[in-house]
Each structure stands twice: as structure tokens, then as C-alpha cells.
Design an enzyme around this catalytic site. Structure first.
Site, PDB file in Angstrom:
ATOM      1  N   ARG A 214      13.859  19.413  58.734  1.00  0.00           N
ATOM      2  CA  ARG A 214      13.516  19.701  60.131  1.00  0.00           C
ATOM      3  C   ARG A 214      14.314  20.931  60.576  1.00  0.00           C
ATOM      4  O   ARG A 214      15.442  21.152  60.129  1.00  0.00           O
ATOM      5  CB  ARG A 214      13.879  18.521  61.048  1.00  0.00           C
ATOM      6  CG  ARG A 214      12.884  17.367  61.016  1.00  0.00           C
ATOM      7  CD  ARG A 214      11.541  17.717  61.658  1.00  0.00           C
ATOM      8  NE  ARG A 214      10.610  16.608  61.704  1.00  0.00           N
ATOM      9  CZ  ARG A 214       9.640  16.365  60.817  1.00  0.00           C
ATOM     10  NH1 ARG A 214       9.466  17.170  59.781  1.00  0.00           N
ATOM     11  NH2 ARG A 214       8.824  15.328  60.960  1.00  0.00           N
TER      12      ARG A 214
ATOM     13  N   HIS B 241       5.061  24.378  58.018  1.00  0.00           N
ATOM     14  CA  HIS B 241       5.195  22.907  58.016  1.00  0.00           C
ATOM     15  C   HIS B 241       4.110  22.276  57.134  1.00  0.00           C
ATOM     16  O   HIS B 241       3.363  21.401  57.572  1.00  0.00           O
ATOM     17  CB  HIS B 241       5.129  22.344  59.442  1.00  0.00           C
ATOM     18  CG  HIS B 241       5.771  20.995  59.552  1.00  0.00           C
ATOM     19  ND1 HIS B 241       6.505  20.593  60.639  1.00  0.00           N
ATOM     20  CD2 HIS B 241       5.790  19.932  58.689  1.00  0.00           C
ATOM     21  CE1 HIS B 241       6.933  19.350  60.464  1.00  0.00           C
ATOM     22  NE2 HIS B 241       6.507  18.930  59.277  1.00  0.00           N
TER      23      HIS B 241
END
Ligand code: NAP
Length: 311
Positions: free
Chosen positions: A226, A274
Site C-alpha cells: 500500500r 494497482h
């Protein structure tokens, strides 16, 4: 009749519905699987992703669990209306995808592939042989469903893998560390550093000026975890000073990464949008079905989120 509410995006419903129905049918369990209910109190289980309208869980007074379609639960774990047990996604397809992405990028750096991919200029350069994997130190921060599988895959390729987790772990072929002192040991001299911890208050800026300085000179950072795990300014400084050779980043503090963010234009950064690994409906639906059916048969819920730890 058990009622299962699917509270995710419309496109996900199209993807998941056939696999969920087939999964429950294969288990011989009759459920009412729906995207809408007249009375929230009739819902027994909620299959959930944050990208939908459901934010207030209070009316679901009889829901026995909320099952996230995402592995990372940072967007939902702080929702104070969600008092039901929360399960995060553990999916064999997600794990396999992450192993492939991490091993691919680790091997790319290990073998120095970019030199040739970007160096097609007619010059026949002499071979600079990379070390064998057995002579390359790799640190994997986070040894959960994804990190442990990546660490094992890299160890199977004979990299010297050090792993780090909150609690002590034992993984064959991986030197496991925990705690603050363990973090220093895992990072010390690592030439490739892979981030696979969740985003929690305790992991914010895990890679900062001080921890980056523990890595080997010209190390590679790979972050499919993240964005908040990295102090972006410290990372850019380490890249600019030559302390780091390269960063491959899949996740960011703001997504989509703004077009004017320095990462896009930085010659030592690769941005991927992502995509390191996605939850695949075919396998993830079965993981959800198994969890619900097991619970209906009296087994404990799997992959429960620890609210205090935040993941
Ligand atoms: P997980 O099974 O919950 O594992 C998390 C790991 O991080 C565990 O080993 C845990 O330690 C460790 N950890 C957590 N907090 C820590 C702390 N304060 N200090 C040290 N270690 C800590 O999660 P997962 O399924 O492997 O997923 C990891 C993350 O990958 C997700 O949270 C998500 O952010 C990210 N992800 C990214 C993508 C993508 O496409 N880019 C896809 C899926 C997931 P313990 O073992 O001691 O609990």
C-alpha cells in the site's frame, strides 16, 4: 433460508454471481443471493467491497459476518457502524497473481533486464554477470497470505530471503524476523526489498530515511502493498542520491496517481496502476462460499480481521 447480500459494484455482481451460485449449489446449500433486500434485518451475510453505496451497517442487525472482496481492509476497518465480524479476502488466485508479479519484478532487477530492454542502440556491450540468486539478499516485509507465498517462491529460486512480520513466524527457507530489532535485521544489506504489509497506523512510513539507509547500496524497492508504507519524499531522496537503484511501485497514497506526481517522470521509478494482483471471481467466490458454508455448519469464520491491529 439464509440471505446473502452482495454489496459491491454492479460489474462485480456480473462477474461473481454465477460462481457464487455454483459454489453454494455444489455445497448443497440453499441461499437467497441478492443485491437488494427490503428489510436489512433479514440479511445473514454481507459480501462487500468499499466501492458501493453501503456505508452504514447498523440496520443489518442479524448479519453474522461481512466478507470483504479485498485483501486490504484499511478503507473499512475504521467504520464504526460495522460491528459484525469482518473477514478479509484470502484467495488462491490473488496469491498466485501476487507471487507471479513479485517474482517477475524481482527477477527483472536481479538479472538487470532493463539494461538490455532500454539499451537497444546498436552497441554490443560486454556481459556483466549478475550474482546468482543464492548470493542476493531479499527482504520481504509482511509474511501473511501474500508475503509468505512470495518469500517462499523467492527462496525456492535460492535467493537469501529474510522476512518480517508482527508476530514470530517459521517459514522453510526464509529467515524470519519480527519486532523493531527484527526489522533492522531483515533490511540490513538487502538488495531487493518487497513490501507486503497492510496499511495500518503501525506500518505508516515503514520505509523512511532511516530504514531505507539499512538497505544495500543501490537496492531495489518493490511495493505492491500500500502507498502509505513508504515515505515518498525519503524514497525520492534515496533514489536521487543513488542510494537506491530503482523503485517499482504499484500502490500510492492517492490513486489514481496524479499525472503531475514526480513518480511518473522519475527515471528510476516504474509506476504500475494497482495491478499487482486482483481478486479473481472464479477463485474468490469459492473462498467466500466456503467461509459462509463452514460458518453455517458451525465452524469458526476464517480470515477474521483483528480490529485492534487494523488488518
Ligand atoms: P495478511 O495475510 O493480513 O498479512 C499481513 C502481514 O503483514 C502479516 O505477516 C502481518 O504480521 C504483517 N504485519 C502487519 N502489521 C505489521 C506490523 N505492524 N509490523 C510487522 N508486520 C506486520 O495480508 P495479505 O493478504 O498478505 O495482504 C497484504 C497486503 O497486500 C494487503 O493488506 C494489501 O494492502 C496488499 N494487496 C495489494 C494488492 C495489489 O494488487 N497491489 C492485492 C492484494 C493485496 P503477522 O503475520 O504477525 O500478522
Amino acid at each position: 433460508m439464509t440471505t446473502v447480500l452482495f454489496a459491491a459494484r454492479d460489474a462485480q455482481w456480473v462477474e461473481y454471481e454465477p460462481h457464487l451460485r455454483a459454489g453454494f449449489a455444489a455445497e448443497g446449500v440453499d441461499v437467497q443471493l441478492t443485491t437488494e433486500v427490503a428489510d436489512p434485518a433479514t440479511v445473514d451475510y454481507i459480501i462487500y467491497s468499499p466501492a458501493n453505496a453501503l456505508q452504514d451497517f447498523r440496520p443489518y442487525t442479524n448479519a453474522k459476518a461481512v466478507l470483504s472482496l479485498w485483501a486490504g481492509v484499511e478503507e473499512i476497518v475504521g467504520n464504526t457502524t460495522l460491528t459484525q465480524p469482518l473477514c478479509r479476502m484470502v484467495d488462491p488466485g490473488l496469491t498466485e497473481g501476487m507471487v507471479e508479479w513479485v517474482v517477475g519484478h524481482a527477477m527483472r532487477h536481479h538479472l538487470g533486464m532493463d539494461t538490455h530492454i532500454h539499451g537497444q542502440d546498436g552497441a554490443w556491450r560486454g556481459l556483466v554477470a549478475p550474482p546468482l540468486a543464492r548470493n542476493r539478499k531479499v527482504a520481504v516485509l509482511g509474511l501473511g497470505a501474500l508475503g509468505a507465498a512470495c518469500a517462499e517462491a523467492l527462496a525456492a529460486l535460492r535467493f537469501q530471503v529474510a522476512g518480517w512480520s508482527r508476530r514470530e513466524k517459521q517459514i522453510d527457507g526464509v529467515t524470519c524476523f519480527s519486532g523493531d530489532d527484527g526489522l533492522k535485521k531483515a533490511l540490513s544489506g538487502a538488495e531487493i526489498c518487497i513490501l507486503l504489509t497492510p496499511s495500518t497506523p503501525a506500518t505508516e512510513n515503514l520505509l523512511n530515511a532511516q530504514t531505507l539507509s539499512l538497505l544495500a547500496e543501490e537496492a531495489y524497492v518493490i511495493n505492491p502493498g500500500r502507498g502509505p508504507l513508504i515515505d515518498d519524499d525519503a524514497l525520492l531522496s534515496a533514489l536521487d542520491s543513488g542510494q537506491l537503484a530503482h523503485a517499482t511501485l504499484d500502490v500510492f497514497r492517492v490513486e489514481p496517481l496524479p499525472v503531475d506526481h514526480p513518480f511518473w517522470a522519475h527515471p528510476k521509478v516504474i509506476v504500475t496502476p494497482h495491478i499487482a494482483s486482483v481478486t479473481r471471481a472464479e477463485t474468490a467466490a469459492l473462498s467466500v462460499v466456503e467461509n459462509i458454508v463452514g460458518h453455517l455448519r458451525g465452524e469458526p469464520l476464517r480470515n477474521l480481521v483483528d480490529r485492534d491491529a487494523g488488518y
